[in-house]
Design an enzyme around this catalytic site. Sequence first.
Site, PDB file in Angstrom:
ATOM      1  N   LYS A  52       0.917  -1.205   0.115  1.00  0.00           N
ATOM      2  CA  LYS A  52       0.053  -0.023   0.102  1.00  0.00           C
ATOM      3  C   LYS A  52       0.772   1.115  -0.218  1.00  0.00           C
ATOM      4  O   LYS A  52       0.668   2.123  -0.820  1.00  0.00           O
ATOM      5  CB  LYS A  52      -1.000  -0.008   1.362  1.00  0.00           C
ATOM      6  CG  LYS A  52      -2.126  -1.145   1.217  1.00  0.00           C
ATOM      7  CD  LYS A  52      -2.830  -1.289   2.403  1.00  0.00           C
ATOM      8  CE  LYS A  52      -3.796  -2.264   2.231  1.00  0.00           C
ATOM      9  NZ  LYS A  52      -4.772  -2.368   3.473  1.00  0.00           N
ATOM     10  N   GLN A  96      -4.527  -1.170   9.618  1.00  0.00           N
ATOM     11  CA  GLN A  96      -4.654  -2.621   9.138  1.00  0.00           C
ATOM     12  C   GLN A  96      -5.208  -3.611  10.245  1.00  0.00           C
ATOM     13  O   GLN A  96      -4.819  -3.637  11.133  1.00  0.00           O
ATOM     14  CB  GLN A  96      -3.134  -3.053   8.740  1.00  0.00           C
ATOM     15  CG  GLN A  96      -2.776  -4.391   7.952  1.00  0.00           C
ATOM     16  CD  GLN A  96      -3.743  -4.387   6.460  1.00  0.00           C
ATOM     17  OE1 GLN A  96      -3.608  -3.278   5.963  1.00  0.00           O
ATOM     18  NE2 GLN A  96      -3.922  -5.279   6.112  1.00  0.00           N
ATOM     19  N   ASP A 119     -10.747   3.392   4.031  1.00  0.00           N
ATOM     20  CA  ASP A 119     -11.091   1.935   4.224  1.00  0.00           C
ATOM     21  C   ASP A 119     -12.849   1.876   4.121  1.00  0.00           C
ATOM     22  O   ASP A 119     -13.166   0.826   3.738  1.00  0.00           O
ATOM     23  CB  ASP A 119     -10.657   1.012   5.289  1.00  0.00           C
ATOM     24  CG  ASP A 119      -9.536   0.355   5.276  1.00  0.00           C
ATOM     25  OD1 ASP A 119      -9.405  -0.316   4.234  1.00  0.00           O
ATOM     26  OD2 ASP A 119      -8.909   0.153   6.004  1.00  0.00           O
TER      27      ASP A 119
HETATM   28  N1  GUN Z   1      -7.205  -6.771   6.322  1.00  0.00           N
HETATM   29  C1  GUN Z   1      -7.634  -7.438   5.202  1.00  0.00           C
HETATM   30  N2  GUN Z   1      -8.055  -6.535   4.144  1.00  0.00           N
HETATM   31  C2  GUN Z   1      -8.137  -5.236   4.655  1.00  0.00           C
HETATM   32  C3  GUN Z   1      -8.449  -4.251   4.177  1.00  0.00           C
HETATM   33  O1  GUN Z   1      -9.179  -3.866   3.297  1.00  0.00           O
HETATM   34  N3  GUN Z   1      -8.445  -2.786   4.952  1.00  0.00           N
HETATM   35  C4  GUN Z   1      -7.534  -3.063   6.200  1.00  0.00           C
HETATM   36  N4  GUN Z   1      -7.451  -1.950   6.761  1.00  0.00           N
HETATM   37  N5  GUN Z   1      -7.230  -4.293   6.705  1.00  0.00           N
HETATM   38  C5  GUN Z   1      -7.531  -5.265   5.930  1.00  0.00           C
END
Ligand code: GUN
Length: 284
Positions: A52, A96, A119
């Site tokens: 990311k 995350q 998100d």
């Molecule tokens: N863990 C698995 N998928 C995601 C996501 O799309 N965003 C976040 N913040 N954590 C995740």
Amino acid sequence: MLLLDGRICAQECKKKLKERVLADTALGFRPPGLAVIMVGDDPASAIYVRNKEKEASLLGISAQTCHLPRATTEQELLAHIHEFNAASDIDGILVQLPLPPHISASSCLLAISPDKDVDGFHPNNAGRMTLGLPGLRPCTPQGIVELLSFYHLSPAGKKAVVVGRSNIVGKPLAIMLAEPLEYANATVTLCHSKTANLAKECRSADFLFLSVGSPRMFGRDYVKEGAVVIDVGINRTKEGIVGDADRAALEDRVLAITPVPGGVGPMTIAMLLKNTVKAWEQNR
Ligand code: GUN
């Protein structure tokens, strides 16, 4: 059979986003800022977070990762979130998941300013999505709709079956597919671990969305001939990363399918970047 290439589609999306960032920074706006918070050392999460950050930087987004030790308390994590909420050069905040069990994910997600919630997990944004109001939408469902649109595969008026009811994928995806939009307007069934006769439900799908986490579980018994299969599963096996669909068994049966890796995954990151640029344009 058509392979729905998320890498190519994501590349196109990112190209457009980069143009938006370049145009406005050339006018003198500061670059977009993204803060990624990770707690602990889960190796899969570490890879996602690094990706990311790298992808954000390639677009001209100023990305910073706040990597906290596993023993971080909820109070400490909340203090970091509050700091990023107040920072005028940060447009997007991402915590995350999963978090260690001693930290309440819902308390942390609630603490993120809804305007910076890239998100789309904050109850404000989830509620706005449910009501069909503008807001930041969760990245994976948004990426799936974008991928369908890229390949001109519209589920409008068709039967869509979503398997998996997580807050990150299944539940928001089911809501988005039923929205009155060109690449939605589907008749949606949401299946889960307590669904009776899952195979029969799946076989009724013109569009089948798999988000279960069971390696290669969905073979011919679960898929109607000519269906479009969107595989959200990322399963680590001895043979490498595989999806929830048994792709080899489905190749001569489906109209289109997403590969794993290289299907939905790259789209999720592209939509995170899209949400960040959108938040930047709206909040700066
Ligand atoms: N863990 C698995 N998928 C995601 C996501 O799309 N965003 C976040 N913040 N954590 C995740």
